[in-house]
Design a protein around this motif. Structure first.
Motif, short mmCIF file in Angstrom:
data_model
loop_
_atom_site.label_atom_id
_atom_site.label_comp_id
_atom_site.label_asym_id
_atom_site.label_seq_id
_atom_site.Cartn_x
_atom_site.Cartn_y
_atom_site.Cartn_z
N PHE A 1 0.86 -1.19 0.00
CA PHE A 1 0.00 0.00 0.00
C PHE A 1 0.89 1.23 0.00
CE2 PHE A 1 0.68 -1.36 4.36
CZ PHE A 1 0.94 -0.20 5.07
N ILE A 2 0.30 2.38 -0.34
CA ILE A 2 1.02 3.64 -0.49
C ILE A 2 0.41 4.68 0.46
CG2 ILE A 2 1.47 5.55 -2.11
CD1 ILE A 2 2.92 3.07 -3.07
N VAL A 3 1.26 5.37 1.23
CA VAL A 3 0.78 6.41 2.13
C VAL A 3 1.45 7.73 1.78
CG1 VAL A 3 0.51 7.13 4.56
CG2 VAL A 3 0.52 4.69 3.98
N SER A 4 0.66 8.81 1.78
CA SER A 4 1.21 10.14 1.49
C SER A 4 0.92 11.07 2.66
CB SER A 4 0.57 10.73 0.23
OG SER A 4 0.87 9.92 -0.89
N PRO A 5 1.77 12.08 2.86
CA PRO A 5 1.51 13.06 3.92
C PRO A 5 0.45 14.07 3.50
CG PRO A 5 3.82 13.05 3.23
CD PRO A 5 3.05 12.33 2.19
N ALA A 6 0.12 14.09 2.20
CA ALA A 6 -0.82 15.07 1.66
C ALA A 6 -1.77 14.37 0.70
CB ALA A 6 -0.04 16.17 0.92
N LEU A 7 -2.79 15.11 0.25
CA LEU A 7 -3.72 14.57 -0.75
C LEU A 7 -3.18 14.98 -2.12
CD1 LEU A 7 -6.42 13.29 -1.59
CD2 LEU A 7 -7.48 15.51 -1.26
N ILE A 8 -2.64 14.01 -2.86
CA ILE A 8 -1.96 14.30 -4.11
C ILE A 8 -2.69 13.60 -5.26
CG2 ILE A 8 0.27 14.14 -5.32
CD1 ILE A 8 1.38 13.74 -2.28
N PRO A 9 -3.44 14.38 -6.07
CA PRO A 9 -4.25 13.79 -7.13
C PRO A 9 -3.51 12.80 -8.03
CG PRO A 9 -4.81 16.09 -6.89
CD PRO A 9 -3.63 15.85 -5.99
N GLU A 10 -2.27 13.11 -8.44
CA GLU A 10 -1.59 12.20 -9.36
C GLU A 10 -1.29 10.85 -8.71
OE1 GLU A 10 3.08 12.46 -9.70
OE2 GLU A 10 2.27 14.34 -10.44
N VAL A 11 -1.02 10.87 -7.39
CA VAL A 11 -0.78 9.61 -6.67
C VAL A 11 -2.09 8.83 -6.56
CG1 VAL A 11 -0.10 8.58 -4.44
CG2 VAL A 11 1.21 10.51 -5.40
N ALA A 12 -3.18 9.54 -6.25
CA ALA A 12 -4.50 8.91 -6.15
C ALA A 12 -4.87 8.23 -7.47
CB ALA A 12 -5.55 9.96 -5.79
N HIS A 13 -4.75 8.96 -8.56
CA HIS A 13 -5.15 8.43 -9.87
C HIS A 13 -4.25 7.27 -10.31
CE1 HIS A 13 -7.93 11.63 -9.79
NE2 HIS A 13 -7.12 12.58 -10.20
N PHE A 14 -2.96 7.41 -10.06
CA PHE A 14 -2.04 6.34 -10.44
C PHE A 14 -2.34 5.06 -9.66
CE2 PHE A 14 1.86 3.86 -9.99
CZ PHE A 14 2.18 3.66 -11.32
N CYS A 15 -2.52 5.19 -8.35
CA CYS A 15 -2.80 4.01 -7.52
C CYS A 15 -4.14 3.38 -7.88
CB CYS A 15 -2.73 4.35 -6.04
SG CYS A 15 -1.05 4.72 -5.49
N ASN A 16 -5.13 4.21 -8.17
CA ASN A 16 -6.43 3.69 -8.61
C ASN A 16 -6.27 2.86 -9.87
OD1 ASN A 16 -7.95 4.73 -6.51
ND2 ASN A 16 -8.50 6.61 -7.60
N MET A 17 -5.48 3.39 -10.79
CA MET A 17 -5.25 2.72 -12.06
C MET A 17 -4.56 1.36 -11.85
SD MET A 17 -3.15 4.40 -15.24
CE MET A 17 -1.52 4.05 -14.57
N LYS A 18 -3.67 1.31 -10.85
CA LYS A 18 -2.91 0.09 -10.55
C LYS A 18 -3.67 -0.83 -9.58
CE LYS A 18 0.92 0.71 -12.86
NZ LYS A 18 1.17 -0.16 -14.02
N GLY A 19 -4.83 -0.38 -9.11
CA GLY A 19 -5.57 -1.18 -8.14
C GLY A 19 -4.85 -1.29 -6.80
N MET A 20 -4.13 -0.24 -6.44
CA MET A 20 -3.30 -0.24 -5.23
C MET A 20 -3.99 0.57 -4.13
SD MET A 20 -0.29 -0.70 -3.57
CE MET A 20 0.27 -1.80 -4.85
N LEU A 21 -3.98 0.05 -2.90
CA LEU A 21 -4.54 0.79 -1.77
C LEU A 21 -3.64 2.01 -1.50
CD1 LEU A 21 -6.60 0.87 0.65
CD2 LEU A 21 -4.90 -0.40 1.95
N TRP A 22 -4.25 3.20 -1.44
CA TRP A 22 -3.48 4.43 -1.18
C TRP A 22 -4.15 5.19 -0.05
CZ3 TRP A 22 -6.06 9.14 -2.29
CH2 TRP A 22 -7.27 8.99 -2.99
#
Length: 219
Positions: free
Chosen positions: A92-113
């Motif tokens: 899974f991927i954790v970010s300190p902020a809400l980052i749209p490109e990370v959200a969209h990329f992880c969604n595309m990869k089916g990865m929990l973010w």
């Protein structure tokens, strides 16, 4: 998507995700082993040191021996970093902020973010991007009142405060009573001196105590 639910379930069951980083691979392995022996099943290593990627890769291979352990990566600010660590086996991927490109990329990869949010607007936005879990960061600045407020208007949002969460009955009670899904715990759990002295048994006991405090609070 079921994979997501399995990780979220593991987060609920233990109630606490250790958040750790170190530039030494052997120390990191020992810390991970201590956490697992203490009962941790979801562990977040953070992308903070220069060599975090090398350490994470080694840690991921080492972690394969621990059944039912999920190893994620934190402090991710870009889709490129998310991609590197997913390639290295991050669960899974954790970010300190809400980052749209990370959200969209992880969604595309089916990865929990898990995005870091500090306002109701950010939590709402995270939810609209499809976040299954939101990290309330920095936890000690937001406080349990923030969790309560968010839950009162968006009751289905799972929240995980990280930053300044303490392994005491008093502090943990406040968080769990506010309705958190789980808590992230870093510096309060990982005493630098204990780790420098390689007192991994002491670390294991401390983690075990924190987990049993959480389990008592919930009972």
């Amino acid at each position: 998507m079921n994979h997501h639910n399995t990780i979220l379930q593991a987060m609920t069951e233990t109630g606490m995700i250790p958040v750790f980083n170190h530039k030494d691979i052997e120390v990191s392995k020992s810390v991970l082993a201590s956490a697992y022996k203490a009962g941790v099943r979801v562990f977040e290593f953070t992308n903070r040191e220069e060599n975090a990627f090398e350490v994470f890769k080694a840690l991921k291979i080492y972690s394969e021996q621990f059944e039912g352990l999920y190893l994620g990566i934190g402090t991710i600010f870009s889709a490129a970093d998310a991609q590197r660590f997913i390639f290295a086996g991050a669960d899974f991927i954790v970010s300190p902020a809400l980052i749209p490109e990370v959200a969209h990329f992880c969604n595309m990869k089916g990865m929990l973010w898990v995005p870091g949010c500090a306002t109701v607007s950010e939590v709402f936005q995270a939810k609209s991007f499809g976040a299954k879990l939101v990290k309330a960061f920095p936890g000690n600045l937001l406080g349990a009142g923030f969790i309560k407020a968010v839950k009162s208007i968006m009751p289905d949002v799972r929240m995980m405060p990280t930053g300044g969460v303490e392994p005491t009955k008093e502090n943990l009670s406040t968080w769990f009573e506010s309705g958190v899904h789980c808590v992230g715990m870093g510096s309060q759990l990982f005493d630098k001196n204990v780790i420098a002295a390689k007192k991994f048994d002491e670390l294991e006991s401390k983690i075990k105590v924190a987990l049993s405090v959480i389990s008592d609070i919930r009972a």
